[in-house]
Design a protein around this motif. Structure first.
Motif, short mmCIF file in Angstrom:
data_model
loop_
_atom_site.label_atom_id
_atom_site.label_comp_id
_atom_site.label_asym_id
_atom_site.label_seq_id
_atom_site.Cartn_x
_atom_site.Cartn_y
_atom_site.Cartn_z
N TYR A 24 3.88 -12.38 0.35
CA TYR A 24 4.80 -11.88 1.35
C TYR A 24 4.13 -11.66 2.70
CZ TYR A 24 9.28 -11.23 -0.92
OH TYR A 24 10.50 -11.45 -1.50
N THR A 25 3.13 -12.45 3.01
CA THR A 25 2.53 -12.34 4.34
C THR A 25 3.56 -12.69 5.41
OG1 THR A 25 1.72 -14.61 4.13
CG2 THR A 25 0.22 -12.84 3.51
N GLY A 26 3.56 -11.89 6.47
CA GLY A 26 4.52 -12.09 7.55
C GLY A 26 5.85 -11.40 7.33
N ARG A 27 6.00 -10.72 6.20
CA ARG A 27 7.26 -10.03 5.90
C ARG A 27 7.08 -8.52 6.05
NH1 ARG A 27 10.80 -13.05 2.81
NH2 ARG A 27 12.23 -11.31 3.24
N PRO A 28 8.16 -7.77 6.21
CA PRO A 28 8.04 -6.31 6.29
C PRO A 28 7.36 -5.74 5.06
CG PRO A 28 10.23 -7.02 6.99
CD PRO A 28 9.55 -8.24 6.43
N LEU A 29 6.55 -4.71 5.27
CA LEU A 29 5.75 -4.16 4.18
C LEU A 29 6.62 -3.59 3.07
CD1 LEU A 29 3.03 -3.34 3.02
CD2 LEU A 29 3.09 -1.29 4.44
N HIS A 30 7.71 -2.92 3.41
CA HIS A 30 8.53 -2.31 2.35
C HIS A 30 9.16 -3.38 1.46
CE1 HIS A 30 11.63 -3.28 5.32
NE2 HIS A 30 12.55 -3.05 4.41
N GLU A 31 9.49 -4.56 2.03
CA GLU A 31 10.02 -5.64 1.21
C GLU A 31 8.93 -6.21 0.29
OE1 GLU A 31 11.83 -8.67 3.49
OE2 GLU A 31 13.34 -7.35 4.42
N ALA A 32 7.72 -6.32 0.81
CA ALA A 32 6.61 -6.84 0.01
C ALA A 32 6.32 -5.91 -1.17
CB ALA A 32 5.37 -7.00 0.88
N GLU A 33 6.34 -4.60 -0.94
CA GLU A 33 6.06 -3.67 -2.02
C GLU A 33 7.19 -3.68 -3.06
OE1 GLU A 33 4.95 0.18 -0.75
OE2 GLU A 33 3.12 -0.51 0.23
N LYS A 34 8.41 -3.84 -2.60
CA LYS A 34 9.52 -3.92 -3.54
C LYS A 34 9.39 -5.16 -4.42
CE LYS A 34 14.58 -3.96 -3.68
NZ LYS A 34 15.83 -3.96 -2.85
N ALA A 35 8.99 -6.27 -3.82
CA ALA A 35 8.80 -7.49 -4.60
C ALA A 35 7.65 -7.33 -5.59
CB ALA A 35 8.53 -8.67 -3.67
N ALA A 36 6.59 -6.64 -5.18
CA ALA A 36 5.45 -6.42 -6.08
C ALA A 36 5.87 -5.59 -7.29
CB ALA A 36 4.32 -5.73 -5.32
N HIS A 37 6.67 -4.57 -7.06
CA HIS A 37 7.17 -3.76 -8.18
C HIS A 37 7.98 -4.62 -9.14
CE1 HIS A 37 5.87 0.31 -7.37
NE2 HIS A 37 6.26 0.23 -6.10
N SER A 38 8.83 -5.48 -8.58
CA SER A 38 9.66 -6.35 -9.43
C SER A 38 8.81 -7.31 -10.24
CB SER A 38 10.65 -7.13 -8.56
OG SER A 38 11.50 -6.25 -7.84
N ALA A 39 7.65 -7.70 -9.71
CA ALA A 39 6.76 -8.62 -10.41
C ALA A 39 5.83 -7.89 -11.38
CB ALA A 39 5.93 -9.42 -9.41
N GLY A 40 5.96 -6.57 -11.48
CA GLY A 40 5.13 -5.82 -12.39
C GLY A 40 3.77 -5.46 -11.84
N LEU A 41 3.61 -5.52 -10.50
CA LEU A 41 2.34 -5.18 -9.88
C LEU A 41 2.43 -3.81 -9.20
CD1 LEU A 41 1.52 -8.59 -8.15
CD2 LEU A 41 0.66 -7.75 -10.34
N ALA A 42 1.34 -3.08 -9.21
CA ALA A 42 1.26 -1.79 -8.53
C ALA A 42 0.73 -2.03 -7.12
CB ALA A 42 0.36 -0.84 -9.29
N PRO A 43 1.54 -1.82 -6.07
CA PRO A 43 1.10 -2.13 -4.71
C PRO A 43 0.31 -1.00 -4.07
CG PRO A 43 3.39 -1.45 -4.67
CD PRO A 43 2.97 -1.43 -6.11
N ASP A 44 -0.57 -1.38 -3.16
CA ASP A 44 -1.29 -0.45 -2.31
C ASP A 44 -1.30 -1.03 -0.91
OD1 ASP A 44 -2.62 1.75 -1.47
OD2 ASP A 44 -4.53 1.28 -2.47
N ARG A 45 -1.67 -0.24 0.09
CA ARG A 45 -1.55 -0.70 1.48
C ARG A 45 -2.65 -0.08 2.33
NH1 ARG A 45 0.92 3.43 0.01
NH2 ARG A 45 2.19 2.17 -1.39
N HIS A 46 -3.01 -0.76 3.43
CA HIS A 46 -3.93 -0.21 4.40
C HIS A 46 -3.76 -0.94 5.73
CE1 HIS A 46 -6.25 -3.72 2.93
NE2 HIS A 46 -6.77 -3.73 4.16
N ASP A 47 -4.34 -0.38 6.78
CA ASP A 47 -4.27 -0.95 8.13
C ASP A 47 -5.13 -2.21 8.18
OD1 ASP A 47 -4.00 -1.49 10.79
OD2 ASP A 47 -5.04 0.31 11.50
N ALA A 48 -4.54 -3.33 8.61
CA ALA A 48 -5.29 -4.58 8.69
C ALA A 48 -6.22 -4.61 9.90
CB ALA A 48 -4.32 -5.77 8.77
#
Length: 366
Positions: free
Chosen positions: A122-146
């Motif tokens: 989900y590069t280039g997409r809003p972070l909240h959408e990327a984390e929602k997709a990660a949850h749906s895929a069974g992944l635990a998301p984390d985040r930090h400043d690039a």
């Protein structure tokens, strides 16, 4: 005969007795552990029953109501713990089985693993959408400043994913993001590559626009202003229509300044052709009249010399029987003027006065 009756009072129905209501209170915790939503409904019913059915004192009823609420919380907590334990066991079983699967598969990734990585890209997409997709895929998301600024990520809808790193064995994914509108760094943890302002002073408007575009500066961030007191500010469309005649006299910010997401680039424009009396930028903004006849100092001098033939009919209408007021210059409606209260006439002879316009600045108006 004894006048007093020995007949015992009628007994209350069992469902109005204290033991029955205490059993309902315990039922709140049990049902809450199975289904918090259903437990809430049962708690409401029990609270109504406590205040209607038994012959309790008010403080006893209040205590039973508070107790029902806490029993529901306890039941909901047990429900969440059971769900977490079940999920943990399932994930642990999947992780225990993972090494064997990988050993059997060799170096070739399984189709399921490849599908997960593709879905979570989900590069280039809003972070909240990327984390929602990660949850749906069974992944635990984390985040930090690039960026190298190490900012805390808040309001994930206002951040955009630049980089990501997934660990399929641990079922986690880490998103590196920047604030929406910021450019992504060349690598995770690098500086933000903000564009730098080019040198635009002296360029025509067309040339300035080309330089801004090449520098990566969005033209929506550019505002225009005029440099003459008696010439109005053009719109972007008007400046582009005669882009070889409008010239940049001043710019803000100066050359080689970072243009961040909050920076506005301002171009102060002047316009002239070979037929204009003034064919250059003034030394300072808002101090020079493009048309000398509009300068009150010029008009005062022309009025003083009008009887001696010092002014022309074009520059001073009063010399040809036009306006006889203190200024008497040819002015343009809507143009900037000074000082307040000065008077003049248009080329058609309409009397004008210098006073505040809709923008608060002094302009010629009738």
């Amino acid at each position: 005969m004894n006048s007093y009756s020995t007949t015992p009072p009628p007994s209350r129905p069992w469902w109005k007795t204290t033991p029955a209501l205490l059993g309902l209170l315990a039922l709140v915790a049990l049902i809450g552990a199975l289904s918090p939503a259903l437990g809430l409904l049962v708690m409401i019913a029990v609270m109504v029953a406590v205040w209607i059915l038994p012959a309790w004192r008010w403080y006893t009823r209040l205590g039973a109501t508070v107790g029902a609420f806490f029993l529901l919380l306890i039941g909901a907590g047990l429900s969440g713990r059971l769900e977490n334990d079940g999920t943990g066991k399932s994930e642990a079983g999947a992780q225990d089985a993972k090494p064997a699967d990988v050993a059997n598969a060799g170096d070739t990734p399984s189709p399921a693993a490849s599908k997960t990585l593709d879905f979570a890209d989900y590069t280039g997409r809003p972070l909240h959408e990327a984390e929602k997709a990660a949850h749906s895929a069974g992944l635990a998301p984390d985040r930090h400043d690039a960026a190298d600024e190490d900012r805390t990520v808040v309001m994930r809808s206002g951040w955009t994913v630049c980089f990501q790193k997934a660990d399929t064995a641990a079922r986690t994914i880490d998103f590196a993001a920047v604030k929406t509108g910021e450019p992504c760094p060349e690598k995770d943890g690098g500086p933000l590559p903000w564009p730098m302002t080019p040198d635009l002073v002296g360029d025509t408007y067309n040339t300035a626009v080309e330089k801004l575009d090449q520098a990566g500066i969005d033209l929506d961030r550019v505002t225009l202003d005029d440099v003459y007191l008696d010439i109005g500010t053009p719109t972007a469309a008007e400046a582009a229509e005669k882009g070889d005649k409008w010239r940049v006299c001043f710019q803000t910010p100066d050359e080689d300044t970072k243009v961040t997401s909050s920076t506005t680039v301002r171009l102060d424009l002047g316009k002239w052709t070979d037929a204009d009396l003034v064919q250059g930028c003034p030394s300072a903004k808002d101090t020079t009249y493009k048309i000398p006849a509009n300068d009150p100092a010029h008009n005062d001098s022309a009025s003083d010399n009008s009887t001696g033939g010092g002014g022309s009919a074009d520059d001073d209408p009063s010399s040809s029987g036009g306006s006889t007021d203190s200024s008497g210059g040819v002015v343009h409606p809507g143009s900037y003027c000074s000082p307040p209260g000065a008077t003049g006439v248009t080329k058609k002879g309409t009397p004008m006065v210098c006073g505040p316009g809709s923008d608060g600045r002094d302009r010629w108006h009738s």
